[in-house]
Design a protein around this motif. Structure first.
Motif, short mmCIF file in Angstrom:
data_model
loop_
_atom_site.label_atom_id
_atom_site.label_comp_id
_atom_site.label_asym_id
_atom_site.label_seq_id
_atom_site.Cartn_x
_atom_site.Cartn_y
_atom_site.Cartn_z
N LEU A 73 0.73 -1.18 0.05
CA LEU A 73 0.07 0.01 0.08
C LEU A 73 0.79 1.39 -0.04
CD1 LEU A 73 -2.88 -1.07 2.76
CD2 LEU A 73 -2.96 -1.12 0.16
N SER A 74 0.29 2.46 -0.47
CA SER A 74 1.06 3.46 -0.50
C SER A 74 0.09 4.82 -0.47
CB SER A 74 1.95 3.79 -1.82
OG SER A 74 2.64 4.81 -1.67
N LEU A 75 0.44 5.93 -0.02
CA LEU A 75 -0.42 6.82 0.21
C LEU A 75 0.51 8.12 0.19
CD1 LEU A 75 -3.24 8.31 0.58
CD2 LEU A 75 -3.06 8.42 2.94
N PRO A 76 0.93 8.22 -0.91
CA PRO A 76 2.02 9.64 -1.05
C PRO A 76 1.50 11.08 -1.09
CG PRO A 76 1.21 8.61 -3.44
CD PRO A 76 0.52 7.95 -2.35
N ASN A 77 2.40 11.84 -0.96
CA ASN A 77 2.28 13.33 -0.94
C ASN A 77 1.16 13.73 0.13
OD1 ASN A 77 3.17 13.42 -3.40
ND2 ASN A 77 1.43 13.01 -4.48
N VAL A 78 1.24 13.24 1.40
CA VAL A 78 0.53 13.54 2.81
C VAL A 78 1.63 14.58 3.16
CG1 VAL A 78 0.02 12.89 5.00
CG2 VAL A 78 -0.25 11.12 3.04
N ASN A 79 0.69 15.87 3.57
CA ASN A 79 1.44 17.15 3.68
C ASN A 79 1.90 17.11 5.04
OD1 ASN A 79 1.01 18.37 1.05
ND2 ASN A 79 -0.85 19.12 1.68
N GLU A 80 2.57 17.95 5.38
CA GLU A 80 3.14 18.09 6.82
C GLU A 80 1.85 18.57 7.81
OE1 GLU A 80 5.89 17.93 9.97
OE2 GLU A 80 6.18 17.17 7.86
N GLY A 81 1.80 17.86 8.99
CA GLY A 81 0.96 18.38 9.99
C GLY A 81 0.93 19.68 10.41
N LYS A 82 -0.09 20.13 10.70
CA LYS A 82 -0.16 21.39 11.32
C LYS A 82 -0.82 21.50 12.86
CE LYS A 82 -5.01 22.52 9.87
NZ LYS A 82 -5.77 23.69 9.18
N ASP A 83 -0.16 22.45 13.63
CA ASP A 83 -0.38 22.34 15.07
C ASP A 83 -1.68 23.04 15.24
OD1 ASP A 83 2.03 21.25 15.48
OD2 ASP A 83 2.87 23.17 16.25
N TYR B 45 -0.76 18.63 19.53
CA TYR B 45 -1.92 17.89 18.83
C TYR B 45 -1.83 18.50 17.25
CZ TYR B 45 -3.58 16.88 23.42
OH TYR B 45 -3.61 16.40 24.64
N ARG B 46 -1.50 17.49 16.48
CA ARG B 46 -1.27 17.84 15.00
C ARG B 46 -2.30 17.32 14.13
NH1 ARG B 46 4.70 17.71 13.06
NH2 ARG B 46 4.18 19.83 12.43
N MET B 47 -2.67 18.10 13.10
CA MET B 47 -3.73 17.41 12.06
C MET B 47 -3.11 17.11 10.99
SD MET B 47 -7.70 18.82 11.45
CE MET B 47 -7.21 20.48 10.68
N TRP B 48 -3.63 16.00 10.11
CA TRP B 48 -3.30 15.56 8.68
C TRP B 48 -4.53 15.55 7.99
CZ3 TRP B 48 -0.32 14.39 12.90
CH2 TRP B 48 1.13 14.66 12.95
N ASP C 32 -9.82 13.89 8.15
CA ASP C 32 -8.63 14.82 9.01
C ASP C 32 -8.16 13.93 10.42
OD1 ASP C 32 -9.14 16.64 7.16
OD2 ASP C 32 -10.88 17.58 8.18
N LEU C 33 -7.00 13.66 10.32
CA LEU C 33 -6.39 12.75 11.56
C LEU C 33 -5.77 13.71 12.41
CD1 LEU C 33 -5.57 10.23 12.70
CD2 LEU C 33 -3.28 10.31 11.19
N ILE C 34 -6.18 13.72 13.49
CA ILE C 34 -5.71 14.61 14.83
C ILE C 34 -4.96 13.57 15.67
CG2 ILE C 34 -6.03 16.12 16.79
CD1 ILE C 34 -8.08 17.38 15.16
N VAL C 35 -3.55 13.76 16.00
CA VAL C 35 -2.45 13.00 16.53
C VAL C 35 -2.15 13.71 17.82
CG1 VAL C 35 -0.85 11.35 16.97
CG2 VAL C 35 -2.12 11.52 14.84
N ARG C 36 -2.22 13.29 19.05
CA ARG C 36 -1.40 13.88 20.05
C ARG C 36 0.16 13.41 19.94
NH1 ARG C 36 -3.27 11.76 25.52
NH2 ARG C 36 -1.45 10.32 25.26
N CYS C 37 0.95 14.12 19.84
CA CYS C 37 2.40 13.82 19.65
C CYS C 37 3.10 14.54 20.91
CB CYS C 37 3.07 14.51 18.40
SG CYS C 37 2.07 13.93 17.04
#
Length: 524
Positions: free
Chosen positions: A188-198, A343-346, A353-358
């Motif tokens: 599997l591949s999901l290219p061109n995922v942009n950098e997450g934003k805070d 807390y960043r969103m992709w 829209d994925l939100i991850v606690r990093c």
């Protein structure tokens, strides 16, 4: 003889107008047990008189019926065996080139063992009393290792299959909804995922103490016990995520969960999003031994917690983000560990829209005195004989690349998850510490032998971590979960197969208008 003496009786032929075969059973076959068969059963076994046609164990049950072995209908020829006698009693003579070969090899091995024993005795005579004790210990360890290797392989030189336990007990009433095999996930591949934003930042971290960069095997430092509070709050218990679900995002999780799913194809042990250590060759000892898998996991957790805090400038000024740590309680008795949360969103496309606690573990000053966020992790050595015979105290200062390569071989999944967590958090550096037991038989005392620093992106390339594939695996799992009805589900790695099972029950994904990924045992 007259022609009338010859008679030919025409048999009764039954005509089946609806198909083929007899219309009724003959009387002699009535009420006789009938062996069921499957259309997939092979018919070649009727010509296999000895049962030894296929020596390979993979084909041992090649002709076995799907409805059972059929032993109740097997033919026993006991009377035939009792009447059988071997007539030819002539001794079979071996060829000349085979005679005495076993005896010669046996004698050669005895001579080699005698020479080794004499050499060891001569060496022991010139050693000091302390050196003699060390040499005896070494010889005993070598013999123990040789004994383990002899028991490790069967008579055919094949390693026995080890059955690992599942991370949770799978109940028979649970229903398997989806199976995801590793070979398919690996493509599997999901290219061109942009950098997450805070979307939210909080917490405070301490500065890294650069004196630990000068630690070597000859100048090792003891690992200290740092009594600090580590908050491991699951997604659903996170007050910030609960607030963000009302305004932003559709998928919420912690970085440890996302990293575990992204690196699923590298995992060996079973997991249900609870982090498990891996190894190319898992420990052999079980029970209450200090080297059992469970005790080693607890030891690694202890080392990581203490190392990540010891290498900081404790008691000095901290670097604080916009908001305070949301998990600190007023009644907590003790100092909270250094940690900063992002807390960043992709945007994964198709309204996902994925939100991850990093997390960040510390901060340090860069070349231009700018603050750089770092993640601090510890690699631990527990017994070099069980990890490729690479002794860190002998190799780390001179062959650090070989030590790291051996860790990548034995702990590929763990290092990949740490790297993914650093990439998701946007950390500038990831710092590894090498921590070893002071004595191989004591799991309570450890020493720091050195540190090593990498940029997460460069280290990901070095360990062949493809983030496009990692995003593709995560998106595949999200899509499968989005198809499910509202409820509670469990994702579990099969302990002995390269499959992920999505099973009903237990808490992993909760679905409503949004769905939350969280841990059931409080890790992540």
């Amino acid at each position: 003889m007259a022609d009338s003496d010859y008679h030919f009786n025409i048999p009764n032929i039954q005509d089946n107008p609806t198909g083929w075969g007899p219309c009724s059973l003959p009387e002699q076959f009535l009420d006789m047990p009938y062996q069921q068969f499957s259309k997939n059963d092979r018919l070649g076994k009727v010509a296999d008189w000895t049962g030894n046609t296929y020596q390979d164990r993979r084909y041992a049950n090649k002709y076995q019926s799907q409805f059972g072995a059929g032993s109740q209908y097997a033919y026993f020829h006991e009377e035939d065996e009792t009447t059988f006698q071997l007539v030819d009693t002539t001794r079979v003579h071996k060829p000349m080139h085979h005679r005495g070969r076993f005896r010669m090899n046996q004698q050669r091995n005895l001579r080699n063992r005698e020479r080794m024993k004499q050499a060891q005795q001569a060496q022991m005579q010139v050693l000091s009393k302390t050196a003699k004790g060390r040499e005896r210990d070494r010889i005993q360890q070598v013999r123990k290792w040789q004994k383990q290797m002899r028991h490790k392989f069967d008579n055919k030189g094949q390693a026995p299959v080890k059955n690992r336990d599942a991370s949770v007990t799978v109940r028979p009433e649970w229903q398997v909804i989806e199976e995801m095999d590793f070979p398919r996930l690996g493509k599997l591949s999901l290219p061109n995922v942009n950098e997450g934003k805070d979307v939210y930042t909080c917490g405070a971290v301490e500065y890294y103490d650069k004196t630990y960069d000068r630690v070597t095997c000859k100048l090792e430092k003891p690992l200290q016990r740092v009594n600090r509070i580590f908050h491991k709050v699951t997604t659903t218990d996170d007050p910030i995520i609960r607030q963000l679900t009302k305004s932003e995002g559709t998928v919420f999780a912690t970085d440890s969960i996302i990293a575990t799913l992204m690196c699923a194809t590298r995992s060996v042990y079973s997991w249900d999003v609870v982090v498990q250590e891996t190894a190319a060759e898992p420990p052999h000892e079980e029970g209450n031994s200090i080297n059992s898998p469970r005790n080693l996991a607890l030891e690694a957790t202890f080392i990581n917690h203490n190392f990540s805090q010891q290498v900081l400038k404790m008691g000095e000024e901290k670097y604080s983000l916009e908001n305070p740590n949301p998990f600190i309680q007023a009644d907590e008795d003790g100092e909270v560990a250094s940690v900063a949360y992002r807390y960043r969103m992709w945007d994964l496309g198709d309204s996902v829209d994925l939100i991850v606690r990093c997390e960040h573990d510390a901060v340090m000053l860069g070349p231009n005195s700018e603050p750089q966020f770092i993640n601090i992790k510890a690699l631990n050595e527990w017994d070099p004989r069980c990890s490729g015979n690479i002794d860190w105290r002998q190799k780390l200062d001179t062959q650090r690349g070989a030590v790291l390569a051996n860790e990548l071989k034995n702990n590929s999944c763990k290092l990949a998850k740490w790297t993914v967590q650093a990439l998701l958090a946007g950390s500038d550096q990831i710092k590894f510490g090498y921590v070893s037991r002071v004595h191989v038989r004591d799991s309570a005392k450890h020493a720091i032998l050195g540190t090593q620093q990498f940029k997460p992106k460069e280290f990901a390339d070095q360990i062949n971590l493809n983030m496009d594939n990692a995003w593709g695996i995560l998106r595949c799992i999200i899509d499968q979960c989005m198809k499910l009805k509202e409820g509670k589900y469990l994702i579990m790695k099969d302990p002995n197969k390269v499959y992920l099972y999505l099973q009903n029950y237990i808490y992993m994904f909760v679905f409503s208008k949004t769905f939350l990924a969280y841990l059931t045992l409080g890790i992540g």
